[in-house]
Design an enzyme around this catalytic site. Sequence first.
Site, PDB file in Angstrom:
ATOM      1  N   GLY A  12       0.805  -1.446  -0.066  1.00 20.12           N
ATOM      2  CA  GLY A  12      -0.164   0.147   0.088  1.00 20.12           C
ATOM      3  C   GLY A  12       0.953   0.938   0.112  1.00 20.12           C
ATOM      4  N   HIS A 154      -8.550  14.346  -2.763  1.00 21.07           N
ATOM      5  CA  HIS A 154      -7.779  13.296  -2.611  1.00 21.07           C
ATOM      6  C   HIS A 154      -7.535  12.741  -4.138  1.00 21.07           C
ATOM      7  CE1 HIS A 154      -8.255  13.471   1.835  1.00 21.07           C
ATOM      8  NE2 HIS A 154      -6.879  12.718   1.719  1.00 21.07           N
ATOM      9  N   LYS A 158      -8.811   6.696  -3.882  1.00 22.07           N
ATOM     10  CA  LYS A 158      -9.173   6.657  -2.348  1.00 22.07           C
ATOM     11  C   LYS A 158     -10.783   6.113  -2.356  1.00 22.07           C
ATOM     12  CE  LYS A 158      -9.757   9.472   1.710  1.00 22.07           C
ATOM     13  NZ  LYS A 158      -9.358   8.544   2.792  1.00 22.07           N
TER      14      LYS A 158
HETATM   15  P1  NAD Z   1      -3.635   1.379  -0.348  1.00 19.84           P
HETATM   16  O1  NAD Z   1      -4.980   0.947  -1.161  1.00 19.84           O
HETATM   17  O2  NAD Z   1      -2.619   1.869  -1.282  1.00 19.84           O
HETATM   18  O3  NAD Z   1      -3.140   0.357   0.493  1.00 19.84           O
HETATM   19  C1  NAD Z   1      -4.067  -0.623   1.436  1.00 19.84           C
HETATM   20  C2  NAD Z   1      -2.956  -1.756   1.649  1.00 19.84           C
HETATM   21  O4  NAD Z   1      -3.903  -2.566   2.511  1.00 19.84           O
HETATM   22  C3  NAD Z   1      -2.840  -2.501   0.422  1.00 19.84           C
HETATM   23  O5  NAD Z   1      -1.587  -2.992   0.136  1.00 19.84           O
HETATM   24  C4  NAD Z   1      -3.588  -3.852   0.473  1.00 19.84           C
HETATM   25  O6  NAD Z   1      -2.942  -5.005  -0.045  1.00 19.84           O
HETATM   26  C5  NAD Z   1      -3.724  -3.951   2.003  1.00 19.84           C
HETATM   27  N1  NAD Z   1      -4.432  -4.887   2.698  1.00 19.84           N
HETATM   28  C6  NAD Z   1      -5.690  -4.959   2.475  1.00 19.84           C
HETATM   29  N2  NAD Z   1      -6.111  -6.258   3.336  1.00 19.84           N
HETATM   30  C7  NAD Z   1      -5.008  -6.655   3.768  1.00 19.84           C
HETATM   31  C8  NAD Z   1      -4.765  -7.658   4.793  1.00 19.84           C
HETATM   32  N3  NAD Z   1      -5.758  -8.450   5.088  1.00 19.84           N
HETATM   33  N4  NAD Z   1      -3.525  -7.662   5.332  1.00 19.84           N
HETATM   34  C9  NAD Z   1      -2.531  -6.710   4.935  1.00 19.84           C
HETATM   35  N5  NAD Z   1      -2.801  -5.845   4.457  1.00 19.84           N
HETATM   36  C10 NAD Z   1      -4.167  -5.720   3.580  1.00 19.84           C
HETATM   37  O7  NAD Z   1      -4.349   2.473   0.513  1.00 19.84           O
HETATM   38  P2  NAD Z   1      -3.274   3.692   1.278  1.00 19.84           P
HETATM   39  O8  NAD Z   1      -3.350   4.902   0.475  1.00 19.84           O
HETATM   40  O9  NAD Z   1      -2.117   3.211   1.665  1.00 19.84           O
HETATM   41  O10 NAD Z   1      -4.197   4.136   2.498  1.00 19.84           O
HETATM   42  C11 NAD Z   1      -4.625   3.110   3.497  1.00 19.84           C
HETATM   43  C12 NAD Z   1      -5.366   3.475   4.599  1.00 19.84           C
HETATM   44  O11 NAD Z   1      -4.919   4.489   5.244  1.00 19.84           O
HETATM   45  C13 NAD Z   1      -6.675   4.155   3.985  1.00 19.84           C
HETATM   46  O12 NAD Z   1      -7.672   4.045   4.914  1.00 19.84           O
HETATM   47  C14 NAD Z   1      -6.579   5.616   4.006  1.00 19.84           C
HETATM   48  O13 NAD Z   1      -7.639   6.420   4.007  1.00 19.84           O
HETATM   49  C15 NAD Z   1      -5.731   5.674   5.284  1.00 19.84           C
HETATM   50  N6  NAD Z   1      -4.762   6.914   5.238  1.00 19.84           N
HETATM   51  C16 NAD Z   1      -4.757   7.419   6.705  1.00 19.84           C
HETATM   52  C17 NAD Z   1      -3.746   8.486   6.651  1.00 19.84           C
HETATM   53  C18 NAD Z   1      -3.821   8.906   8.160  1.00 19.84           C
HETATM   54  O14 NAD Z   1      -2.893   9.802   8.362  1.00 19.84           O
HETATM   55  N7  NAD Z   1      -4.391   8.455   9.169  1.00 19.84           N
HETATM   56  C19 NAD Z   1      -3.116   9.127   5.535  1.00 19.84           C
HETATM   57  C20 NAD Z   1      -3.161   8.438   4.282  1.00 19.84           C
HETATM   58  C21 NAD Z   1      -4.061   7.517   4.123  1.00 19.84           C
END
Ligand code: NAD
Length: 266
Positions: A12, A154, A158
Site C-alpha cells: 500500500g 484526494h 481513495k
Molecule cells: P492502499 O490501497 O494503497 O493500501 C492499502 C493496503 O492494505 C494494500 O496494500 C492492501 O493490500 C492492504 N491490505 C488489505 N487487506 C489486507 C490484509 N488483510 N492484510 C494486510 N494488508 C492488507 O491505501 P493507502 O493509500 O495506503 O491507505 C490505506 C488507509 O490509510 C486508507 O484507509 C486511507 O484512507 C488511510 N490513510 C490514513 C492517513 C492518516 O494519516 N491516518 C493518511 C493516508 C491514508
Amino acid sequence: MTLRVAVTGASGRMGQAVALAVAADTNAELVSLIARPGSDLVGQPINSVCASVTSDRAVRDSLDLENIDVVIDFTLPESTLVNAEACARAGVPVVIGTTGFSESQQALLNDCLAPVARCQAANFSTGVNLTYQLLAMAARVMGDQSDIEIHEAHHKHKLDAPSGTALSMGEAVATAMGKELNDLARFDRSSTREARELGSIGFSVTRAGDIVGEHTVLFAGEGERIELTHKAESRAAFASGALRAAHYITGRPAGAYTMVDVLGLS
Ligand code: NAD
C-alpha cells in the site's frame, strides 16, 4: 531502546511510506512487514519490496507479534479489525491510520482494543492536528454567525468519502460549537431544493489524479470569510506522525491516546 515495529499493508501507499520512515529512524527497526494474504509480495525479502530498507526477512501474510513492540496499520477496515484482535490478544500496542470504519466497525474496534495502548487518527500529520485546534478557535468565535463548508481533495484511488480527516475537522468545529456533527453535517444537497441552513456544515469532495490530501474549511460571515487550508505534499508527513505516535504509546498503560497527546497540544 530500539523500537521493534511491524508494519501492515506492504504494497500500500501508506504501508510503504511507514516502512521507509521506520527504516530511516535510528531508534526503530522494521522487524516485520505484512502483506494481504495471497499477495505476490508474501515470502519476498523486505528489502526487495521496499527500497532503502535493509532487512532481508520475508514479507509475511499475517502478524506474528513475538519480539514486536508496536504495530502500525494503514490498510482497510476489515483487515485492521483482524490485526487489532491479534494485537489485543498479544498485548501489543497499535497505531491505526486506516479510515472508513462504519459506526459498528468502530465500536468493535474500540471494544477489542480496550486491553492495549492505541492511537487512532484519521490524519497523522502535525499540520492537520494543529489545524483542528485552529478550527476550534475559529468555530468558537464565529461559528454561530458563519456558513461553514468543508472541502477535501484526494487521489483517484481513495475509497472513502468524505475523508476521515474532513469528518474529524467537522467534529472539531461542531464540538467547539457545543453541537453534534451528525446534526449539522450536510453531505448531499442534490436532492433538496432549499436555502442554506445557518449552522449546518456542508461537505464536498474531489477525487482526482495523485493529490495526496488537501482540506479547506471555510467560515463565511457577513462581509468577511476565513479559509483554513492544509495541504499534504507527500505521505511522509502521515508516516512520520504515525511513527512518532508509535514511540509515544509503546510502554504506556492501556488506553486510547490521540495526536493531541502525542504532539503535546493539550
Ligand atoms: P492502499 O490501497 O494503497 O493500501 C492499502 C493496503 O492494505 C494494500 O496494500 C492492501 O493490500 C492492504 N491490505 C488489505 N487487506 C489486507 C490484509 N488483510 N492484510 C494486510 N494488508 C492488507 O491505501 P493507502 O493509500 O495506503 O491507505 C490505506 C488507509 O490509510 C486508507 O484507509 C486511507 O484512507 C488511510 N490513510 C490514513 C492517513 C492518516 O494519516 N491516518 C493518511 C493516508 C491514508
